[in-house]
Design an enzyme around this catalytic site. Structure first.
Site, PDB file in Angstrom:
ATOM      1  CG  ASP A   1       0.575   5.829   4.271  1.00  0.00           C
ATOM      2  OD1 ASP A   1      -0.368   5.036   4.457  1.00  0.00           O
ATOM      3  OD2 ASP A   1       1.617   5.834   4.950  1.00  0.00           O
TER       4      ASP A   1
ATOM      5  NE  ARG B   1      -2.819  -2.496   3.173  1.00  0.00           N
ATOM      6  CZ  ARG B   1      -3.318  -2.844   4.361  1.00  0.00           C
ATOM      7  NH1 ARG B   1      -3.287  -1.976   5.358  1.00  0.00           N
ATOM      8  NH2 ARG B   1      -3.828  -4.033   4.537  1.00  0.00           N
TER       9      ARG B   1
ATOM     10  NE  ARG C   1       5.427   9.810   5.177  1.00  0.00           N
ATOM     11  CZ  ARG C   1       4.107   9.836   5.452  1.00  0.00           C
ATOM     12  NH1 ARG C   1       3.314   8.917   4.929  1.00  0.00           N
ATOM     13  NH2 ARG C   1       3.615  10.778   6.218  1.00  0.00           N
TER      14      ARG C   1
END
Lengths: 277, 277
Positions: free
Chosen positions: A52, A50, A230
């Site tokens: 975000d 996935r 991140r």
């Protein structure tokens, strides 16, 4: 039924992330709607992972099964004709039966883009994290090398995402200034290339002396924990702005404690670049 | 009252062009609202020239008068704080009394970006004209050189825009493939730069062999007629796709007849790069 493997690019700006959610526009939902229209039956896809909300992809890979007998290139053209402009199918290929986009992935590469000029770049605003103060990219690159190799990356995993193991192998990590870009940072690449053939006056707008204000952080690994890139980026920026010394990154890694790392960098700078099988 | 000269970048995608129009969101209207808020009085600005809906700027220049005594850098920061993310003030400088952004301009430079890959680039969709078939950029560059120098450019002016003279001097025109871009066309520039220090495996995602699919067309002149760059680009693309021979561009120029030129290229590929005074 055939199994197909599809490579996808998308601008994540307008989407509530990859995964289908009721009442929200997601990339998966958008792709499945296009596939259902083109194949004539409902299609469920499985992505390599996935992404975000706001995160982009240059090379997301998804697998799905279809009864459609359309040739791969025909399917690609048909999909691109019905998909919105911010999603594009780069490739469609036959896959072996049982192809599993998550389990079969052996390596993934992400890129994170930071703009560290004093004034925001209007063209990069959805594709880079804007840090106003210039970062020390050389220090960030050196500091990042401790993450290379096989480690427990718990310190770089957002909690609430339990996994069997938080050990991953980083095969490449680098930080460097970007080459010139025709839109983000237009220099006179063209007239330089054409110097031998140039006629008339040379263009006065020679901005080749302008500093490069885009940082690229590339990370390649056999797998990534939730928010790992991140959090690595947020941690390296602490070094780049001089708030922490280079050796601090190794201490963060050894602590296996998310609270020791830097903040999570915002989603708009992140690109899923490639997935290898 | 002081006279100030302001250099501006904007993403034209969301705007109905530069010039104030009732009921529409324009860049001029947006800038004047920000200036009025920051200076405390209504400000009217004069730009070096209008840009059409969807056209971008990296270096638009505007002049205005203000009673504000804010220092240029303070004014810049205040403006950037109130402007939307797609407009940014790059520079504020004191100008001589009587500075006139149109009349005093001696040279302007535009860049037009074309993407000629088979599949749309989701990140370049608002910043490049997508031509699906690969263009012969070498032929386009050679064909363009006939436009260099002082000519009557009536063939490249959209009618309905009468001018005293349609003679302009093009001091530079070039067509070339773009260098790599971190977002539009990400190659492994970073790891190449860092090859000497690389640890671990080299990244598998080495796409340096991928063809460059962005064309940059740079035009510099002492002034431009309405839609001149976009008509030049539309004409050069006829050569690039093989529909017309290289010497046809000279015939179009000599005809001084807009009906002889190619179509007007769409606005999203056009950038006002620089205005010299």
């Amino acid at each position: 039924m055939r199994t197909l493997k599809l490579t996808l690019a998308y601008d994540g700006t307008a989407y509530a992330g990859w995964q289908v959610q009721p009442g929200k526009t997601t990339v998966q939902g958008t792709l499945e709607a296009a596939l259902s229209k083109v194949t004539g039956h409902f299609v469920r896809v499985l992505a390599s992972g996935r992404t975000d909300a706001g995160v982009h992809a240059r090379g997301q890979v998804v697998g799905f099964q279809t009864g459609s007998e359309l040739a791969p290139d025909v399917l690609q053209k048909a999909l691109n004709a019905v998909l919105p402009p911010d999603v594009a199918v780069l490739d469609v290929a036959e896959a072996a039966e049982g192809f599993h986009a998550i389990r079969d992935a052996v390596r993934k590469r992400y890129r994170y883009v930071i703009h560290d000029g004093p004034v925001r770049d209007v063209f990069g605003r959805a594709y880079a994290w804007h840090c106003r103060r210039r970062l020390d990219d050389e220090a960030m690159h050196r500091a990042a090398q401790v993450l290379s190799g096989t480690h427990d990356f718990s310190s770089f995993e957002t909690s609430g995402a339990p996994r069997v193991s938080s050990v991953r192998t980083v095969s490449h990590i680098s930080v460097g200034r970007a080459g010139d870009c025709p839109v983000f940072r237009p220099t006179d690449a063209t007239s330089q290339n054409r110097a031998d053939r140039k006629t008339g006056l040379s263009p006065s707008g020679d901005d080749s002396s302008v500093d490069e204000h885009f940082l690229l952080i590339d990370v390649e690994a056999d797998g990534f924990l939730y928010n790992m890139v991140r959090t690595i980026v947020g941690t390296l920026v602490e070094v780049g702005r001089g708030a922490e010394p280079e050796h601090w990154v190794g201490q963060v890694l050894e602590a296996t404690d998310r609270r020791r790392a830097g903040p999570t960098a915002p989603p708009e700078g992140l690109f899923l670049m490639q997935v290898d099988y």
